[in-house]
Design a protein around this motif. Structure first.
Motif, mmCIF file in Angstrom:
data_model
loop_
_atom_site.group_PDB
_atom_site.id
_atom_site.type_symbol
_atom_site.label_atom_id
_atom_site.label_comp_id
_atom_site.label_asym_id
_atom_site.label_seq_id
_atom_site.Cartn_x
_atom_site.Cartn_y
_atom_site.Cartn_z
ATOM 1 N N HIS A 64 0.788 -1.376 0.025
ATOM 2 C CA HIS A 64 -0.134 0.078 0.047
ATOM 3 C C HIS A 64 0.764 1.229 0.036
ATOM 4 C CE1 HIS A 64 -3.350 -2.541 1.294
ATOM 5 N NE2 HIS A 64 -2.693 -2.859 2.279
ATOM 6 N N VAL A 65 0.291 2.221 -0.837
ATOM 7 C CA VAL A 65 1.256 3.533 -0.746
ATOM 8 C C VAL A 65 0.153 4.757 -0.825
ATOM 9 C CG1 VAL A 65 2.565 5.215 -2.084
ATOM 10 C CG2 VAL A 65 3.204 2.581 -1.802
ATOM 11 N N GLY A 66 0.185 5.581 0.138
ATOM 12 C CA GLY A 66 -0.714 6.617 0.322
ATOM 13 C C GLY A 66 -0.534 7.404 1.083
ATOM 14 N N ALA A 67 -1.484 8.830 1.299
ATOM 15 C CA ALA A 67 -1.240 9.764 2.214
ATOM 16 C C ALA A 67 -2.787 10.212 2.509
ATOM 17 C CB ALA A 67 -0.467 10.877 1.654
ATOM 18 N N PHE A 68 -2.891 10.627 3.629
ATOM 19 C CA PHE A 68 -4.341 10.945 3.995
ATOM 20 C C PHE A 68 -4.648 12.464 3.561
ATOM 21 C CE2 PHE A 68 -7.021 13.039 7.260
ATOM 22 C CZ PHE A 68 -8.254 12.635 6.992
ATOM 23 N N ALA A 69 -3.785 13.347 3.736
ATOM 24 C CA ALA A 69 -4.265 14.926 3.551
ATOM 25 C C ALA A 69 -3.419 15.315 2.406
ATOM 26 C CB ALA A 69 -4.593 15.617 4.733
ATOM 27 N N SER A 70 -3.929 16.269 1.578
ATOM 28 C CA SER A 70 -3.233 17.176 0.740
ATOM 29 C C SER A 70 -2.302 18.305 1.415
ATOM 30 C CB SER A 70 -4.152 17.674 -0.465
ATOM 31 O OG SER A 70 -3.356 18.065 -1.477
ATOM 32 N N TYR A 71 -1.163 18.562 1.496
ATOM 33 C CA TYR A 71 -0.462 19.621 2.308
ATOM 34 C C TYR A 71 -0.237 20.873 1.243
ATOM 35 C CZ TYR A 71 3.182 21.498 5.267
ATOM 36 O OH TYR A 71 3.727 22.151 6.027
ATOM 37 N N ASP A 196 4.913 8.474 8.207
ATOM 38 C CA ASP A 196 5.744 9.932 8.521
ATOM 39 C C ASP A 196 4.680 10.777 8.430
ATOM 40 O OD1 ASP A 196 7.824 11.475 8.910
ATOM 41 O OD2 ASP A 196 8.759 11.189 6.911
ATOM 42 N N ASP A 197 5.041 11.968 8.742
ATOM 43 C CA ASP A 197 4.032 12.971 8.939
ATOM 44 C C ASP A 197 3.861 13.652 7.485
ATOM 45 O OD1 ASP A 197 6.776 14.238 9.019
ATOM 46 O OD2 ASP A 197 6.210 15.673 10.311
ATOM 47 N N VAL A 198 4.756 14.037 6.768
ATOM 48 C CA VAL A 198 4.427 14.643 5.678
ATOM 49 C C VAL A 198 5.496 14.106 4.559
ATOM 50 C CG1 VAL A 198 4.373 16.838 4.180
ATOM 51 C CG2 VAL A 198 4.107 16.774 6.543
ATOM 52 N N TRP A 225 0.994 11.090 6.754
ATOM 53 C CA TRP A 225 -0.211 11.620 7.062
ATOM 54 C C TRP A 225 -0.715 12.766 5.948
ATOM 55 C CZ3 TRP A 225 -2.466 16.299 8.259
ATOM 56 C CH2 TRP A 225 -3.839 16.146 8.757
ATOM 57 N N ALA A 226 0.305 13.407 5.521
ATOM 58 C CA ALA A 226 -0.002 14.509 4.472
ATOM 59 C C ALA A 226 1.257 14.222 3.231
ATOM 60 C CB ALA A 226 -0.035 15.759 4.787
#
Ligand SMILES: [Zn+2]
Length: 229
Positions: A64-71, A196-198, A225-226
């Motif tokens: 899986h590869v992904g991020a939750f929020a767009s920074y 990671d965070d960003v 996260w982002a």
């Protein structure tokens, strides 16, 4: 205790503010106001993360590869990450992790993952900040998914935090050898999700992936996260 018994009095004496927009929180609100939760821009371009990792020569197949929020600068996600990293607000990290997991678990994003491995800080940086923000986010993911956090796999040998001031080629050299595998690490055959965070250029994440991909039978995933679009 006092806040639990007399929430409105406590709020009157010690007003709390939204970490996303700075407006005063109502008694029933926690850390982030509903408007900020509603307004957050989800990150949906996982191919761009693959591209960034590929540019750092990552060729490992990933689960899986992904991020939750767009920074975006000056928007909610950036304010939350900033509060977490620079304003000593560890509780926001766990909350951010829970928020992301609640949203992404139904999409199957954590299926088949054995453990969360937060991208480590150097010992010096961790001491300065008092916590590793990626570890707090991983704890929030864990609280929702019941997948454990493992901080005994990799450590960070030194900081490469001046990297925003150097060009891409220098950065490549700069992130070489940033991480190392812990002597007693148990990772053979496990399914590990790096947290990671960003994600910006993806250099840091790529370095951790390349290090771990040498372990026998390991399966790797990436959660941030982002991510900068
Ligand atoms: Zn807000």
């Amino acid at each position: 205790m006092a806040r639990a018994l007399f929430p409105s009095l406590a709020d009157f004496l010690f007003p709390r503010y939204c970490a996303g927009c700075g407006r005063r929180l109502a008694v029933t609100e926690h850390l982030v106001c509903p408007e900020c939760v509603f307004k957050i821009a989800r990150f949906n371009d996982k191919n761009s993360i693959f591209d960034r990792l590929y540019r750092w020569d990552v060729r490992t197949p990933m689960l899986h590869v992904g991020a939750f929020a767009s920074y975006h600068r000056r928007e909610t996600a950036a304010h939350l990450v900033h509060a977490l990293k620079f304003y000593n607000k560890p509780e926001i990290g766990r909350w951010m992790g829970q928020w992301a997991a609640t949203s992404m678990q139904p999409e199957g994003f954590f299926d088949g993952v054995d453990c969360f491995v937060p991208i480590p800080l150097s010992r010096t940086r961790r001491r300065e900040r008092g916590y590793n923000q990626a570890e707090l986010i991983a704890q929030g993911l864990s609280a929702v998914t019941s997948i454990p956090v493992d901080t005994s796999l990799i450590y960070r040998k030194h900081d490469n935090t001046a990297q925003t001031h150097v060009n891409l080629t220098d950065r490549a050299a700069n992130v070489q050898d940033v991480f190392a595998i812990c002597p007693d690490a148990q990772a053979e055959g496990r399914s590990v999700m790096l947290v990671d965070d960003v994600i910006t250029t993806g250099a840091t994440m790529s370095n951790a992936i390349k290090l771990l991909s040498g372990i026998d039978g390991i399966r790797l995933s990436v959660f941030s996260w982002a991510a900068v679009p």
